[in-house]
Write an enzyme that holds these catalytic residues in place. Structure first.
Site, PDB file in Angstrom:
ATOM      1  N   LEU A 337       0.833  -1.209   0.000  1.00 59.77           N
ATOM      2  CA  LEU A 337       0.000   0.000   0.000  1.00 59.77           C
ATOM      3  C   LEU A 337       0.863   1.254   0.000  1.00 59.77           C
ATOM      4  CD1 LEU A 337      -2.532  -1.110   2.769  1.00 59.77           C
ATOM      5  CD2 LEU A 337      -3.014  -0.947   0.329  1.00 59.77           C
ATOM      6  N   GLY A 341      10.403   5.814   4.998  1.00 59.00           N
ATOM      7  CA  GLY A 341      11.824   5.657   5.244  1.00 59.00           C
ATOM      8  C   GLY A 341      12.181   4.360   5.950  1.00 59.00           C
ATOM      9  N   PHE A 342      11.333   3.969   6.915  1.00 54.98           N
ATOM     10  CA  PHE A 342      11.698   2.837   7.748  1.00 54.98           C
ATOM     11  C   PHE A 342      10.712   1.685   7.632  1.00 54.98           C
ATOM     12  CE2 PHE A 342      12.903   6.788   9.847  1.00 54.98           C
ATOM     13  CZ  PHE A 342      14.281   6.648   9.836  1.00 54.98           C
ATOM     14  N   ASP A 455       5.553  13.731  12.950  1.00 53.35           N
ATOM     15  CA  ASP A 455       5.611  13.621  11.497  1.00 53.35           C
ATOM     16  C   ASP A 455       4.216  13.781  10.893  1.00 53.35           C
ATOM     17  OD1 ASP A 455       6.812  13.364   9.056  1.00 53.35           O
ATOM     18  OD2 ASP A 455       7.083  11.190   9.156  1.00 53.35           O
TER      19      ASP A 455
END
Ligand code: NAG
Ligand code: NAG
Ligand code: NAG
Ligand code: NAG
Ligand code: NAG
Length: 629
Positions: A337, A341-342, A455
């Site tokens: 989906l 970054g992680f 974020d």
């Protein structure tokens, strides 16, 4: 130790005094056990921690009841593994002494369930429940039902008619009463006999939750008629009737004003609004806040069992890694989906047909892994309609999988400047802005620890089937490797959204989220991506452009061209742009808290008024998750 003993002593003195005073007045704690249950599915992981949490939270409850002259209390101990949440309630007609004695019975019987993390004990006089996760707002759950007496009333028809009418009235009145408790009696036709009844909701369910629960429980208890006694119960409420009095005459409540109060309610709201318009300063803001709170309570959905059908335990569910792997078809590309970054996120179809989202964290966990369990527990206890629910997790070696509810409409950015561009009208956009604000206010100020998202951006806002926004990925920043959290090598935020003080100095506060939220508002209004001048030095950032237009009083040029000007109220759009700009002030202290933003969005009065008077509201006792863990 010292304080523990002095507390014990205090209670003993209190009890002694109370028992002397009440001995003559027929004290009866009503400890007939009606229903009990241990959660045998869920054993504590670490029995030491569980035992300590369990005893501490029970002591806290007892302290609150005996010391506070109250019939209701909740407590929680969540700082180690095996968190404990407890709730205790007495019927309001009991004296505090009887209430404490009912508590003592319950808290000694609940030890039977140890070390199962989850238990409930229901008595005529009181109710004690313990779970491994937050449940205080829960109105209904499995394990509900009725207990009927075995004697038929001497005038069955009359008794049934009067009892039903009384219970119906209690069902209507109780959710409107302060404290959600009512006791009443009704005379039978020939005047010598009567029916006595009470209804009660736990004080931590919403008004609509109380209404819903009593509606169910009325149906349970109704089955008992025309027998002389009946009790009906569910997670969030209780009803009882009897042909013999079980509370003192002077404990009855006057329910009549609440039976035709539907109109009265809206009248009250009108005066509140009227008052707010003419009123001044602080009073105005407080009233608006109350109004918002009331609306918020109203719209709060009733908790249902989660999509896996588990009901008792709502803590983090541990999934089998292999099951999730096959449900995502081996983490296949077509099930993907999105990715960040992680992490990567996959759509997973479980064997029972339910669809969930599985987030695979690509982090080489060292120390972070130790925090994982407690972090996941904490996050899985966050329940708010504007926050994506974490359902559970799985881990295998270094890989960690988080299981979330699935949002069919995907993320907000797709609807603003992605493939679904142009699908959102102004009303939907406003509702999305409002919803995100409420979700963040909850994370910062209403959950028992302050969780800073760090974020906030459009791709982290998911939309459900009704285009209600749900914030994703909160609480995870803690799990990122240490060296990623500050600018030296990269920070947890995303360029274009991140507040300057955090980007440059790594200064973290909830105002970092306020800033990100301001940028998201600008994106929602403009349908443009916030580009950062550091990345694209030649273009003007969205924020700079908004300021320029604001200064030249040409706000409306910012508005997305796909929006029909007939579709929105220019003044409202301007007001929301103003809010975005105040959220993105470069000084964190100049930015409002998210609860102030909610007030600004929910009322018509000017931002300046809000700002001036709100410095008094924001709480000064903040716990930061970083510090307390
Ligand atoms: C339980 O947790 C405590 C503190 O977190 C730890 O010291 C202890 O070793 C744990 N016990 C077991 C059996 O895991
Ligand atoms: C908790 O309280 C019970 C009953 O008072 C006692 O038997 C038990 O040892 C206590 N557990 C801990 C961990 O203190
Ligand atoms: C009715 O219930 C009582 C206890 O609640 C019991 O002692 C009695 O035997 C029952 N009577 C009948 C007829 O079942
Ligand atoms: C009311 O009805 C009950 C049951 O039929 C009877 O025992 C009682 O005597 C009646 N009382 C009066 C005042 O009529
Ligand atoms: C209620 O009545 C009881 C006697 O039945 C009395 O002891 C008690 O003080 C009364 N309570 C109040 C609040 O009047």
């Amino acid at each position: 130790m010292g304080s523990y003993w002095s507390f014990r002593l205090m209670v003993m003195v209190a009890l002694l005094t109370v028992s002397i005073t009440f001995k003559s007045a027929n004290s009866d704690p009503q400890i007939t056990l009606l229903n009990e249950g241990c959660n045998t599915k869920y054993r504590a992981d670490n029995i030491t921690n569980f035992g300590i949490n369990f005893n501490k939270s029970l002591a806290d409850l007892r302290n609150q009841i005996s010391g506070g002259n109250t019939h209701f209390a909740t407590a929680q101990e969540v700082w180690t593994s095996d968190p404990v949440f407890v709730l205790f309630q007495c019927r309001d007609y009991l004296s505090i002494a009887d209430c404490v004695s009912c508590f003592d019975t319950a808290s000694s019987q609940i030890q039977e369930c140890y070390p199962h993390n989850g238990a409930r004990f229901l008595y005529d006089g009181c109710y004690l429940r313990q779970e491994a996760s937050f449940f205080f707002d829960q109105a209904t759950n499995s394990g509900n039902g009725q207990i009927c007496g075995n004697q038929t009333a001497s005038q069955p028809t009359d008794f049934q008619t009067q009892a039903e009418a009384l219970l119906q009235d209690l069902k209507l009145a109780t959710p409107q009463m302060e404290g959600f408790f009512a006791a009443s009696k009704r005379q039978l036709g020939n005047g010598s006999d009567a029916v006595y009844a009470v209804a009660q909701c736990t004080e931590t369910v919403s008004k609509s939750g109380c209404e819903f629960c009593l509606k169910q429980v009325y149906d349970y208890i109704d089955v008992c008629l025309p027998n002389t006694d009946g009790r009906g119960f569910d997670a969030g409420c209780f009803m009882r009737y009897s042909a013999t009095p079980f509370f003192a005459d002077n404990q009855t409540t006057n329910i009549i004003p609440y039976l035709r109060a539907k109109g009265g309610n809206s009248n009250k709201r009108k005066t509140i609004i009227l008052g707010a318009v003419v009123g001044v300063g602080l009073l105005l803001v407080i009233l608006a806040f109350l109004l918002w709170h009331q609306l918020y309570r109203k719209t709060k959905k009733i908790e249902k069992s989660n999509i896996f059908g588990t009901t008792e335990i709502r803590g983090p569910v541990t999934y089998n890694y292999k099951v999730l792997k096959s449900a995502t078809r081996n983490f296949s590309e077509e099930n993907k989906l999105g990715e960040g970054g992680f992490s990567e996120v996959y759509k997973a179809t479980m064997r029972n047909g339910k669809v969930v989202a599985v987030k695979k964290l690509n982090i080489n966990f060292g120390k972070a892994k130790a925090d994982f369990g407690s972090e996941v527990r904490l996050i899985s206890n966050v329940h708010h309609r504007n926050l994506v629910r974490l359902l559970g997790y799985a881990n295998k070696g270094a890989e960690l999988l988080l299981v979330y509810e699935y949002m069919a409409n995907g993320s907000l950015d797709r609807f603003l400047y992605g493939e679904k561009r142009g699908h959102l009208d102004w009303k939907k956009r406003f509702d999305i802005i409002f919803g995100i604000a409420k979700g963040l206010a909850y994370l910062h100020e209403q959950f028992h620890v302050c969780i800073i998202h760090r974020d906030i951006k459009s791709s982290n806002i998911l939309l459900d089937d009704d285009f209600q926004p749900k914030i994703a990925d909160f609480g995870l920043a803690k799990l990122l490797p240490e060296d990623r959290t500050h600018l030296s090598t990269g920070f947890a935020g995303t360029l274009g959204y991140v507040a300057p003080e955090y980007a440059v100095h790594g200064h973290l506060s909830e105002k970092v989220d306020t800033y990100g939220f301001g940028i998201v508002i600008l994106e929602i209004i403009s349908g443009r991506r916030s580009n950062n001048t550091a990345v694209a030095p030649l273009s003007v950032s969205l924020l700079d452009q908004a300021w320029k237009l604001y200064e030249s009083k040409t706000h409306l040029q910012l508005v997305d061209k796909t929006l029909d000007p007939k579709d929105y109220d220019a003044a409202e759009v301007k007001r929301v742009i103003d809010i975005a700009l105040i959220c993105t002030q470069s000084q964190p202290s100049e930015r409002p808290t998210m609860s102030e933003v909610v007030i600004m969005l929910s009322s018509d009065h000017s931002i300046e008024e809000c700002r001036r008077s709100n410095s008094n509201i924001s709480s000064d006792t903040k716990l930061y998750i970083e510090e307390t863990h």
